[in-house]
Design a protein around this motif. Structure first.
Motif, mmCIF file in Angstrom:
data_model
loop_
_atom_site.group_PDB
_atom_site.id
_atom_site.type_symbol
_atom_site.label_atom_id
_atom_site.label_comp_id
_atom_site.label_asym_id
_atom_site.label_seq_id
_atom_site.Cartn_x
_atom_site.Cartn_y
_atom_site.Cartn_z
ATOM 1 N N SER A 120 0.819 -1.242 -0.145
ATOM 2 C CA SER A 120 -0.086 -0.203 0.023
ATOM 3 C C SER A 120 0.762 1.436 -0.282
ATOM 4 O O SER A 120 1.864 1.105 0.572
ATOM 5 C CB SER A 120 -0.799 0.057 1.208
ATOM 6 N N TYR A 121 0.459 2.266 -0.889
ATOM 7 C CA TYR A 121 1.299 3.368 -1.001
ATOM 8 C C TYR A 121 0.601 4.540 -0.258
ATOM 9 O O TYR A 121 -0.739 4.889 -0.169
ATOM 10 C CB TYR A 121 1.581 3.962 -2.433
ATOM 11 N N ALA A 122 1.478 5.455 0.604
ATOM 12 C CA ALA A 122 0.859 6.457 1.201
ATOM 13 C C ALA A 122 1.696 7.685 0.198
ATOM 14 O O ALA A 122 2.893 7.961 0.664
ATOM 15 C CB ALA A 122 1.313 6.625 2.588
ATOM 16 N N ASP A 123 0.977 8.253 -0.581
ATOM 17 C CA ASP A 123 1.518 9.265 -1.555
ATOM 18 C C ASP A 123 1.944 10.683 -0.987
ATOM 19 O O ASP A 123 0.969 11.054 -0.304
ATOM 20 C CB ASP A 123 0.556 9.159 -2.954
ATOM 21 N N LEU A 124 2.972 11.112 -1.376
ATOM 22 C CA LEU A 124 3.319 12.470 -0.973
ATOM 23 C C LEU A 124 2.671 13.378 -1.938
ATOM 24 O O LEU A 124 2.577 13.029 -3.295
ATOM 25 C CB LEU A 124 4.763 12.801 -0.715
ATOM 26 N N ASP A 125 2.305 14.505 -1.706
ATOM 27 C CA ASP A 125 1.537 15.647 -2.553
ATOM 28 C C ASP A 125 2.400 16.837 -2.518
ATOM 29 O O ASP A 125 2.892 17.610 -1.608
ATOM 30 C CB ASP A 125 0.153 15.910 -2.029
ATOM 31 N N PHE A 126 3.013 17.289 -3.901
ATOM 32 C CA PHE A 126 3.559 18.524 -3.974
ATOM 33 C C PHE A 126 2.804 19.709 -3.318
ATOM 34 O O PHE A 126 3.537 20.501 -2.942
ATOM 35 C CB PHE A 126 3.607 18.642 -5.585
ATOM 36 N N ASP A 127 1.466 19.631 -3.518
ATOM 37 C CA ASP A 127 0.457 20.981 -3.023
ATOM 38 C C ASP A 127 0.756 20.973 -1.662
ATOM 39 O O ASP A 127 0.095 21.879 -0.984
ATOM 40 C CB ASP A 127 -0.736 20.837 -3.744
ATOM 41 N N GLU A 128 1.182 19.865 -0.898
ATOM 42 C CA GLU A 128 1.077 19.760 0.460
ATOM 43 C C GLU A 128 2.824 19.970 0.953
ATOM 44 O O GLU A 128 2.965 19.476 2.051
ATOM 45 C CB GLU A 128 0.540 18.494 0.973
ATOM 46 N N VAL A 137 -0.554 7.221 6.731
ATOM 47 C CA VAL A 137 0.310 6.049 6.776
ATOM 48 C C VAL A 137 -0.440 5.162 7.560
ATOM 49 O O VAL A 137 -0.506 3.797 7.368
ATOM 50 C CB VAL A 137 1.515 6.410 7.470
ATOM 51 N N ALA A 138 -0.999 5.567 8.544
ATOM 52 C CA ALA A 138 -1.716 4.701 9.755
ATOM 53 C C ALA A 138 -2.874 4.008 9.056
ATOM 54 O O ALA A 138 -3.140 2.868 9.524
ATOM 55 C CB ALA A 138 -2.247 5.744 11.204
ATOM 56 N N MET A 160 12.050 17.085 4.404
ATOM 57 C CA MET A 160 12.329 16.369 5.913
ATOM 58 C C MET A 160 10.923 16.426 6.614
ATOM 59 O O MET A 160 10.270 17.268 6.720
ATOM 60 C CB MET A 160 13.555 16.962 6.609
ATOM 61 N N MET A 161 10.855 15.372 7.393
ATOM 62 C CA MET A 161 9.784 15.238 8.471
ATOM 63 C C MET A 161 10.234 15.932 9.793
ATOM 64 O O MET A 161 11.320 15.949 10.003
ATOM 65 C CB MET A 161 9.276 13.801 8.681
ATOM 66 N N ALA A 162 9.134 16.562 10.332
ATOM 67 C CA ALA A 162 9.295 16.958 11.737
ATOM 68 C C ALA A 162 9.634 15.733 12.719
ATOM 69 O O ALA A 162 9.159 14.686 12.490
ATOM 70 C CB ALA A 162 8.010 17.873 12.262
ATOM 71 N N ARG A 163 10.366 16.343 13.802
ATOM 72 C CA ARG A 163 10.604 15.181 14.700
ATOM 73 C C ARG A 163 9.500 14.628 15.433
ATOM 74 O O ARG A 163 9.424 13.436 15.658
ATOM 75 C CB ARG A 163 11.481 15.835 15.964
ATOM 76 N N SER A 164 8.356 15.432 15.442
ATOM 77 C CA SER A 164 7.029 14.930 15.880
ATOM 78 C C SER A 164 6.707 13.807 15.031
ATOM 79 O O SER A 164 6.004 12.993 15.454
ATOM 80 C CB SER A 164 6.057 15.987 16.174
ATOM 81 N N ASP A 165 6.648 13.985 13.811
ATOM 82 C CA ASP A 165 6.341 13.057 12.630
ATOM 83 C C ASP A 165 6.995 11.840 12.931
ATOM 84 O O ASP A 165 6.388 10.503 12.843
ATOM 85 C CB ASP A 165 6.484 13.581 11.506
ATOM 86 N N LEU A 166 8.432 11.705 13.047
ATOM 87 C CA LEU A 166 9.159 10.698 13.380
ATOM 88 C C LEU A 166 8.791 9.856 14.684
ATOM 89 O O LEU A 166 8.673 8.559 14.556
ATOM 90 C CB LEU A 166 10.830 11.104 13.465
ATOM 91 N N ASP A 167 8.588 10.785 15.872
ATOM 92 C CA ASP A 167 8.027 9.995 16.955
ATOM 93 C C ASP A 167 6.674 9.104 16.814
ATOM 94 O O ASP A 167 6.438 8.334 17.553
ATOM 95 C CB ASP A 167 7.809 10.907 17.974
ATOM 96 N N ALA A 168 5.816 9.809 15.855
ATOM 97 C CA ALA A 168 4.371 9.506 15.588
ATOM 98 C C ALA A 168 4.720 8.191 14.820
ATOM 99 O O ALA A 168 3.915 7.183 15.049
ATOM 100 C CB ALA A 168 3.799 10.361 15.014
ATOM 101 N N LEU A 169 5.555 8.170 13.843
ATOM 102 C CA LEU A 169 5.873 6.872 13.151
ATOM 103 C C LEU A 169 6.156 5.777 13.906
ATOM 104 O O LEU A 169 5.841 4.585 13.834
ATOM 105 C CB LEU A 169 6.823 7.231 11.920
ATOM 106 N N VAL A 170 7.210 5.858 14.768
ATOM 107 C CA VAL A 170 7.745 4.940 15.771
ATOM 108 C C VAL A 170 6.640 4.513 16.699
ATOM 109 O O VAL A 170 6.494 3.238 16.856
ATOM 110 C CB VAL A 170 8.946 5.729 16.584
#
Length: 366
Positions: A120-128, A137-138, A160-170
């Protein structure tokens, strides 16, 4: 395993022929280094089988970059690609499921495809702003998800993702009993605050990196994976031993020498790469047919062509190469539309970078 050649490799500049390219803006690394460039020479090594996990001093240098990581958490591999192959083939089967953020490095997608697992793909968006959406992702995670795969700094966008996003993925990986894989190949080329290695945050996280992109020595094929999960580390070691037993003692000696010089090397490199990023930004500011999300790390960006639906993109890329001698990484290398392309600003000389950017402008109006 149902192998198929990756498009990015079939169309790589070394396959096309470097002598046919005047302005090579397709590379995703800094300029290739000579041993003399980095103050190294080969010692009179005994060419024995090396340590299966990788040279102990090399692993110590890698581990020292993050708190909470020990040399035993590090497995030296044949480049980051080798690490990604070991991880996929060790964790995924036809019965399993992978969530991958797209676009992504091709190996992170093509090896799981060869295995035959569900993806399954979680696609990134240029406009975002190509920002990762943890909720997206979840939502893609299933009961049989074994792996969530991301890159940071991102390839090919440089975001780059924010530290909060990295923590959330973990936390997501921990709560869903799966593993988070973070390809951190460009982490040493962060233009702001460098994120911690994901593996240092949780035994559920696996980090991958190499000396190819940020250090310009892809010819020695040295990468590594890091995990604090001892059982998983043993499984990865078993895979490495079955593939090739150990790495090259010559390659590992050069890698050790490079990492001993790491801080001085990066201190000189980063300001130059930031200046080159500014060169691309200045070109985009005056080029109305191109836009991008300004990279926050690495030496690549992923611009978008602001052209109408009738614009012949295939002809554009052909003319760019055949008439202007300029090579970029078209969007289809990353399962993305052809109006996107990857531009590398770290590998070419400055005059070549400027010449290639001007060639893109000319080809857009041909």
């Amino acid at each position: 395993m149902n192998y198929a050649r990756m498009v990015i490799e079939k169309e790589a500049p070394e396959e096309y022929g470097y002598d046919r390219i005047r302005y090579n803006l397709s590379e995703s690394s800094i300029a290739d280094q000579k041993l003399s460039d980095i103050g190294l020479s080969l010692p009179d090594l005994t060419l024995f089988y090396g340590e299966h996990r990788g040279d102990k001093e090399l692993r110590a240098l890698i581990a020292a970059q993050d708190e909470g990581i020990s040399p035993d958490d590090v497995l030296v591999t044949a480049g980051a690609a080798g690490a990604l192959f070991i991880i996929s083939t060790s964790l995924l089967s036809e019965r399993d499921h992978l969530v991958v953020v797209r676009p992504n490095y091709a190996t992170s997608i093509e090896t799981p495809k060869a295995i035959g697992c569900a993806i399954s793909y979680a696609d990134l968006d240029f406009d975002e702003g190509f920002a990762i959406d943890v909720a997206r992702v979840a939502a893609a995670v299933r009961p049989n998800t074994r792996l969530i795969s991301v890159t940071c700094p991102h390839n090919p966008t440089g975001t780059m993702m924010a530290r909060s996003d990295l923590d959330a993925l973990v936390a997501l990986a921990e709560s869903r009993n799966c593993h988070l894989l973070v390809d951190e190949t460009y982490r040493d080329l962060s233009y702001g605050k460098r994120l911690p290695s994901a593996a240092s945050l949780s035994p559920s996280a696996i980090s991958v990196s190499s000396l190819s992109k940020a250090f310009g020595i892809p010819g020695i094929r040295i990468g590594w994976l890091v995990t604090r999960n001892a059982e998983l580390q043993e499984r990865f070691l078993a895979a490495k031993e079955q593939i090739g037993i150990c790495g090259s003692v010559i390659d590992e000696s050069i890698a050790r020498g490079m990492l001993e010089r790491r801080d001085a090397f990066l201190a000189a490199l980063l300001p130059d790469m930031a200046r080159r990023r500014d060169i691309v930004q200045a070109w985009i500011d005056r080029e109305k047919l191109v836009d991008w999300v300004r990279p926050e790390g690495g030496v690549v960006g992923f611009p978008r062509l602001n052209v109408d639906a009738g614009f012949d993109l295939d002809r554009f890329y052909i003319n760019l190469l055949e008439r202007h001698g300029t090579y970029v990484g078209p969007g289809h290398w990353f399962d993305m539309p052809k109006r996107f392309f990857r531009v590398g600003f770290g590998w070419p000389k400055e005059a070549e970078l400027r010449g290639g950017l001007d060639a893109i402008s000319a080809a857009l109006r041909a």
